[in-house]
Write a protein that holds these residues in place. Structure first.
Motif, PDB file in Angstrom:
ATOM      1  N   SER A 205     -10.045  -7.873 -14.842  1.00 59.28           N
ATOM      2  CA  SER A 205      -9.016  -8.346 -15.794  1.00 59.28           C
ATOM      3  C   SER A 205      -8.083  -7.199 -16.157  1.00 59.28           C
ATOM      4  CB  SER A 205      -9.659  -8.860 -17.083  1.00 59.28           C
ATOM      5  OG  SER A 205     -10.619  -9.804 -16.779  1.00 59.28           O
ATOM      6  N   THR A 206      -8.677  -6.044 -16.449  1.00 59.23           N
ATOM      7  CA  THR A 206      -7.856  -4.877 -16.776  1.00 59.23           C
ATOM      8  C   THR A 206      -6.892  -4.592 -15.630  1.00 59.23           C
ATOM      9  OG1 THR A 206      -9.576  -3.888 -18.132  1.00 59.23           O
ATOM     10  CG2 THR A 206      -7.952  -2.381 -17.251  1.00 59.23           C
ATOM     11  N   TRP A 207      -7.430  -4.619 -14.413  1.00 55.70           N
ATOM     12  CA  TRP A 207      -6.634  -4.283 -13.235  1.00 55.70           C
ATOM     13  C   TRP A 207      -5.492  -5.277 -13.025  1.00 55.70           C
ATOM     14  CZ3 TRP A 207      -5.694  -0.258 -10.419  1.00 55.70           C
ATOM     15  CH2 TRP A 207      -5.163  -0.384  -9.142  1.00 55.70           C
ATOM     16  N   VAL A 208      -5.814  -6.562 -13.086  1.00 53.57           N
ATOM     17  CA  VAL A 208      -4.797  -7.597 -12.855  1.00 53.57           C
ATOM     18  C   VAL A 208      -3.723  -7.529 -13.947  1.00 53.57           C
ATOM     19  CG1 VAL A 208      -4.437 -10.110 -12.878  1.00 53.57           C
ATOM     20  CG2 VAL A 208      -6.257  -9.121 -11.471  1.00 53.57           C
TER      21      VAL A 208
ATOM     22  N   LEU B 112       0.141  -6.823 -13.133  1.00 52.55           N
ATOM     23  CA  LEU B 112       1.147  -7.860 -13.322  1.00 52.55           C
ATOM     24  C   LEU B 112       2.054  -7.570 -14.518  1.00 52.55           C
ATOM     25  CD1 LEU B 112       2.325 -10.473 -12.321  1.00 52.55           C
ATOM     26  CD2 LEU B 112       0.544 -11.732 -13.543  1.00 52.55           C
ATOM     27  N   TYR B 113       1.486  -7.199 -15.645  1.00 53.50           N
ATOM     28  CA  TYR B 113       2.304  -7.101 -16.866  1.00 53.50           C
ATOM     29  C   TYR B 113       2.801  -5.680 -17.119  1.00 53.50           C
ATOM     30  CZ  TYR B 113       0.545 -11.750 -17.310  1.00 53.50           C
ATOM     31  OH  TYR B 113       0.255 -13.059 -17.041  1.00 53.50           O
ATOM     32  N   PHE B 114       1.895  -4.696 -17.066  1.00 56.12           N
ATOM     33  CA  PHE B 114       2.371  -3.332 -17.312  1.00 56.12           C
ATOM     34  C   PHE B 114       3.372  -2.920 -16.238  1.00 56.12           C
ATOM     35  CE2 PHE B 114       2.411   1.141 -16.279  1.00 56.12           C
ATOM     36  CZ  PHE B 114       2.911   1.653 -17.465  1.00 56.12           C
ATOM     37  N   ARG B 115       3.061  -3.176 -14.962  1.00 52.39           N
ATOM     38  CA  ARG B 115       3.977  -2.728 -13.898  1.00 52.39           C
ATOM     39  C   ARG B 115       5.312  -3.468 -13.962  1.00 52.39           C
ATOM     40  NH1 ARG B 115       1.439  -2.589  -8.219  1.00 52.39           N
ATOM     41  NH2 ARG B 115       3.422  -1.733  -7.530  1.00 52.39           N
TER      42      ARG B 115
ATOM     43  N   MET C 160     -16.322  -4.999 -10.157  1.00 54.99           N
ATOM     44  CA  MET C 160     -15.387  -3.962  -9.716  1.00 54.99           C
ATOM     45  C   MET C 160     -15.686  -3.501  -8.295  1.00 54.99           C
ATOM     46  SD  MET C 160     -16.372  -0.474 -11.645  1.00 54.99           S
ATOM     47  CE  MET C 160     -17.168  -1.070 -13.095  1.00 54.99           C
ATOM     48  N   VAL C 161     -16.891  -3.800  -7.817  1.00 54.24           N
ATOM     49  CA  VAL C 161     -17.255  -3.331  -6.476  1.00 54.24           C
ATOM     50  C   VAL C 161     -16.416  -4.058  -5.427  1.00 54.24           C
ATOM     51  CG1 VAL C 161     -19.126  -3.098  -4.816  1.00 54.24           C
ATOM     52  CG2 VAL C 161     -19.544  -2.654  -7.237  1.00 54.24           C
ATOM     53  N   ASN C 162     -16.243  -5.385  -5.610  1.00 51.45           N
ATOM     54  CA  ASN C 162     -15.448  -6.123  -4.629  1.00 51.45           C
ATOM     55  C   ASN C 162     -13.945  -5.963  -4.812  1.00 51.45           C
ATOM     56  OD1 ASN C 162     -17.298  -7.300  -2.761  1.00 51.45           O
ATOM     57  ND2 ASN C 162     -18.134  -8.393  -4.528  1.00 51.45           N
ATOM     58  N   LEU C 163     -13.555  -5.482  -5.992  1.00 50.37           N
ATOM     59  CA  LEU C 163     -12.130  -5.207  -6.224  1.00 50.37           C
ATOM     60  C   LEU C 163     -11.602  -4.228  -5.166  1.00 50.37           C
ATOM     61  CD1 LEU C 163      -9.536  -5.233  -7.930  1.00 50.37           C
ATOM     62  CD2 LEU C 163     -10.573  -3.534  -9.424  1.00 50.37           C
ATOM     63  N   MET C 164     -12.518  -3.323  -4.772  1.00 51.87           N
ATOM     64  CA  MET C 164     -12.189  -2.309  -3.779  1.00 51.87           C
ATOM     65  C   MET C 164     -11.654  -2.911  -2.471  1.00 51.87           C
ATOM     66  SD  MET C 164     -15.003   0.506  -2.796  1.00 51.87           S
ATOM     67  CE  MET C 164     -15.821  -0.507  -1.575  1.00 51.87           C
ATOM     68  N   GLN C 165     -12.097  -4.132  -2.132  1.00 51.33           N
ATOM     69  CA  GLN C 165     -11.685  -4.771  -0.870  1.00 51.33           C
ATOM     70  C   GLN C 165     -10.242  -5.267  -0.919  1.00 51.33           C
ATOM     71  OE1 GLN C 165     -13.989  -4.822   1.454  1.00 51.33           O
ATOM     72  NE2 GLN C 165     -15.636  -4.207   0.067  1.00 51.33           N
ATOM     73  N   ALA C 166      -9.730  -5.484  -2.151  1.00 48.67           N
ATOM     74  CA  ALA C 166      -8.458  -6.211  -2.273  1.00 48.67           C
ATOM     75  C   ALA C 166      -7.250  -5.309  -2.068  1.00 48.67           C
ATOM     76  CB  ALA C 166      -8.379  -6.866  -3.645  1.00 48.67           C
ATOM     77  N   GLU C 167      -6.176  -5.933  -1.570  1.00 47.99           N
ATOM     78  CA  GLU C 167      -4.918  -5.193  -1.384  1.00 47.99           C
ATOM     79  C   GLU C 167      -3.804  -5.754  -2.269  1.00 47.99           C
ATOM     80  OE1 GLU C 167      -4.405  -4.219   3.127  1.00 47.99           O
ATOM     81  OE2 GLU C 167      -5.729  -5.936   2.886  1.00 47.99           O
ATOM     82  N   GLY C 168      -4.132  -6.863  -2.951  1.00 48.81           N
ATOM     83  CA  GLY C 168      -3.133  -7.479  -3.814  1.00 48.81           C
ATOM     84  C   GLY C 168      -3.710  -8.756  -4.383  1.00 48.81           C
ATOM     85  N   PHE C 169      -2.875  -9.510  -5.107  1.00 47.91           N
ATOM     86  CA  PHE C 169      -3.330 -10.839  -5.499  1.00 47.91           C
ATOM     87  C   PHE C 169      -2.198 -11.839  -5.444  1.00 47.91           C
ATOM     88  CE2 PHE C 169      -2.568  -8.602  -9.547  1.00 47.91           C
ATOM     89  CZ  PHE C 169      -1.696  -9.467 -10.195  1.00 47.91           C
TER      90      PHE C 169
ATOM     91  N   PRO D 200       3.778 -15.566  -2.773  1.00 46.17           N
ATOM     92  CA  PRO D 200       4.136 -14.150  -2.922  1.00 46.17           C
ATOM     93  C   PRO D 200       2.881 -13.349  -3.279  1.00 46.17           C
ATOM     94  CG  PRO D 200       5.151 -15.515  -4.654  1.00 46.17           C
ATOM     95  CD  PRO D 200       4.314 -16.419  -3.832  1.00 46.17           C
ATOM     96  N   VAL D 201       2.758 -12.156  -2.722  1.00 49.92           N
ATOM     97  CA  VAL D 201       1.583 -11.315  -3.002  1.00 49.92           C
ATOM     98  C   VAL D 201       2.043 -10.139  -3.847  1.00 49.92           C
ATOM     99  CG1 VAL D 201      -0.325  -9.979  -2.014  1.00 49.92           C
ATOM    100  CG2 VAL D 201       0.671 -11.874  -0.724  1.00 49.92           C
ATOM    101  N   LEU D 202       1.351  -9.894  -4.947  1.00 49.15           N
ATOM    102  CA  LEU D 202       1.616  -8.676  -5.704  1.00 49.15           C
ATOM    103  C   LEU D 202       0.722  -7.595  -5.093  1.00 49.15           C
ATOM    104  CD1 LEU D 202       2.158  -8.394  -9.484  1.00 49.15           C
ATOM    105  CD2 LEU D 202       1.020  -6.607  -8.215  1.00 49.15           C
ATOM    106  N   LEU D 203       1.354  -6.710  -4.360  1.00 53.04           N
ATOM    107  CA  LEU D 203       0.582  -5.682  -3.652  1.00 53.04           C
ATOM    108  C   LEU D 203       0.203  -4.558  -4.599  1.00 53.04           C
ATOM    109  CD1 LEU D 203       2.644  -5.186  -0.405  1.00 53.04           C
ATOM    110  CD2 LEU D 203       0.488  -6.427  -0.672  1.00 53.04           C
ATOM    111  N   PHE D 204      -0.956  -3.964  -4.378  1.00 50.15           N
ATOM    112  CA  PHE D 204      -1.309  -2.757  -5.119  1.00 50.15           C
ATOM    113  C   PHE D 204      -2.038  -1.817  -4.191  1.00 50.15           C
ATOM    114  CE2 PHE D 204      -4.374  -6.115  -6.600  1.00 50.15           C
ATOM    115  CZ  PHE D 204      -5.493  -5.696  -5.898  1.00 50.15           C
ATOM    116  N   ASP D 205      -2.148  -0.600  -4.633  1.00 46.52           N
ATOM    117  CA  ASP D 205      -2.789   0.422  -3.831  1.00 46.52           C
ATOM    118  C   ASP D 205      -4.033   0.838  -4.604  1.00 46.52           C
ATOM    119  OD1 ASP D 205      -3.468   2.502  -2.261  1.00 46.52           O
ATOM    120  OD2 ASP D 205      -1.653   3.682  -2.623  1.00 46.52           O
TER     121      ASP D 205
END
Ligand SMILES: Nc1nc2c(c(=O)[nH]1)N[C@H]1C(S)=C(S)[C@@H](COP(=O)(O)OP(=O)(O)OC[C@H]3O[C@@H](n4cnc5c(N)ncnc54)[C@H](O)[C@@H]3O)O[C@H]1N2
Ligand code: MOO
Ligand SMILES: [Mg+2]
Length: 397
Positions: free
Chosen positions: A299-302, A306-309, A365-374, A391-396
């Protein structure tokens, strides 16, 4: 509860006008350019030799001449010289100016040189071979980089080549990252059975570093008076307070009320979305904005992404680059909430595919590592079929 779209428009309407500052060229790395970068000269600035060898006048070659007496040598970094006789040649080095009266360069590999005479072992020579012609990349006065670009090593090279020792960039916001909760211990501590090591602020600090922002880190316990004392000192110093945790319905989720007590205006508290429903967004009359991200790591990450960025990018007048991908499998999601689905991307022929990443909960958070965006599946719909475009919101991460 407001929708994701409403929340995003509120975040955008509270963007900060960040002033412009001047920094040294190298310090500008990852910052957002606030001025156009123009070519002060043609690119390249002269007919640039691209191979070590000899320069000739190709008319002599076309007339059948193969052996050329070496008249002189034209190194890189020397003023341009002139071929005196079209029957002769000049030795030229990569990076040198093409000598006057020459129009082709033949590599040493295609020559035999004996007693200062170079014989060409080729059947054809084309005009301006092995020459990077003046102004073919850009003309003097043209804009090479637009304002609003994030400065990369390639942009640094361009700015160096046009003589920009100092660069105008947008000021970055001052950000405080703050984790909350009595269950948290530091990374170096051995947690007891009821405790966990805090990880969200490290994740946020690292993500901010990707934007070139060096944030400071704080911690608040679940005790209102201690929270107030700490927050009072933070409030004066920052443009953004980025919290994780203590924003939901728990008996010890004091953050919203403590911030309000300190004068924060709540702009919204909770959004029709999953994960990240309890997100808090507010503003102080100092101008500081608050993002109270729900404590679960995903949740923190998303919410950060989405909002802070979004807030950061509109404040910096930066335009994110949109990416569209095809969903790889059917998803059914019945609650009237926008569902943010973490995805991995893969290229299949011409198509970019978005494959949902299995996550058990927003604490995973372990599976979050697999993701490249949402991708964000709209609240109004319940069935999302494989093959639909999002549309994909990409993150690194
Ligand atoms: N009755 C309800 N309970 C909850 C609701 C709700 O609507 N009604 N919402 C749930 C949702 S959704 C979320 S998300 C969480 C958000 O909780 P908080 O923002 O109050 O966060 P905490 O309670 O402090 O912690 C939640 C979870 O995250 C862990 N955490 C917190 N900070 C960190 C950190 N820095 N590093 C790692 N992990 C952290 C914390 O230990 C908890 O496990 O509330 C639901 N409850
Ligand atoms: O943000 Mo919460 O997932 O929906 O745990
Ligand atoms: Mg809570």
């Amino acid at each position: 509860m407001i929708s994701v779209q409403e929340a995003l428009s509120l975040v955008v309407s509270h963007k900060k006008d960040l002033s412009i500052e001047t920094v040294d060229l190298l310090q500008s790395y990852k910052r957002i350019l606030a001025q156009p970068v123009k070519a002060d000269r043609d690119f390249p600035p002269f007919h640039r030799v691209t191979m070590d060898g000899i320069a000739i006048n190709s008319t002599a070659f076309e007339q059948g001449q193969r052996s050329f007496t070496i008249e002189a040598i034209q190194p890189a970094g020397s003023p341009q010289i002139q071929l005196q006789s079209a029957q002769n040649c000049i030795e030229v080095m990569t990076g040198a100016m093409l000598p006057v009266n020459t129009n082709a360069v033949i590599r040493y590999e295609d020559l035999t040189i004996e007693n200062q005479v170079a014989t060409i072992n080729l059947d054809t020579v084309t005009t301006y071979q092995n020459v990077h012609l003046q102004g073919t990349d850009e003309k003097a006065g043209n804009v090479l980089v637009q304002a609003g670009e994030q400065i990369t090593p390639a942009i640094i090279a361009i700015m160096a080549s046009v003589g920009l020792a100092e660069v105008q960039v947008y000021r970055l916001p001052k950000v405080a990252v703050c984790s909350t909760g009595d269950e948290l211990v530091t990374v170096t501590e051995q947690p007891q059975a009821h405790q966990i090591r805090q990880s969200n602020s490290y994740m946020l600090l690292a993500a901010l570093k990707q934007e070139g922002i060096l944030a400071n880190s704080y911690y608040l316990p679940d005790e209102p008076n201690a929270m107030i004392a700490q927050l009072l000192s933070m409030l004066q110093q920052y443009d953004v307070l980025l919290f994780s945790g203590a924003v939901s319905k728990g008996k010890f989720d004091f953050l919203p009320q403590v911030l309000q007590q300190l004068g924060m205006q709540t702009i919204f508290h909770s959004i029709a979305q999953k994960p990240g429903k309890p997100l808090l967004f507010g503003k102080f009359n100092t101008g500081a904005v608050v993002f109270g991200c729900p404590g679960n790591p995903v949740s923190t990450w998303v919410c950060y992404q989405l909002y802070f960025r979004t807030w950061l990018y509109v404040s910096l007048q930066q335009k994110p680059k949109p990416v569209i991908a095809t969903l790889t499998k059917d998803i059914v999601f019945k609650p009237a909430l926008t569902q943010h689905v973490l995805v991995k991307l893969k290229q299949v022929d011409e198509k970019l595919m978005a494959e949902p990443v299995d996550t058990s909960t927003s604490g995973d958070m372990v599976n979050l590592m697999q993701a490249e965006g949402f991708i964000s599946l709209p609240a109004e719909q319940t069935h999302f079929s494989a093959g639909s475009l999002f549309p994909v919101l990409l993150f690194d991460n």
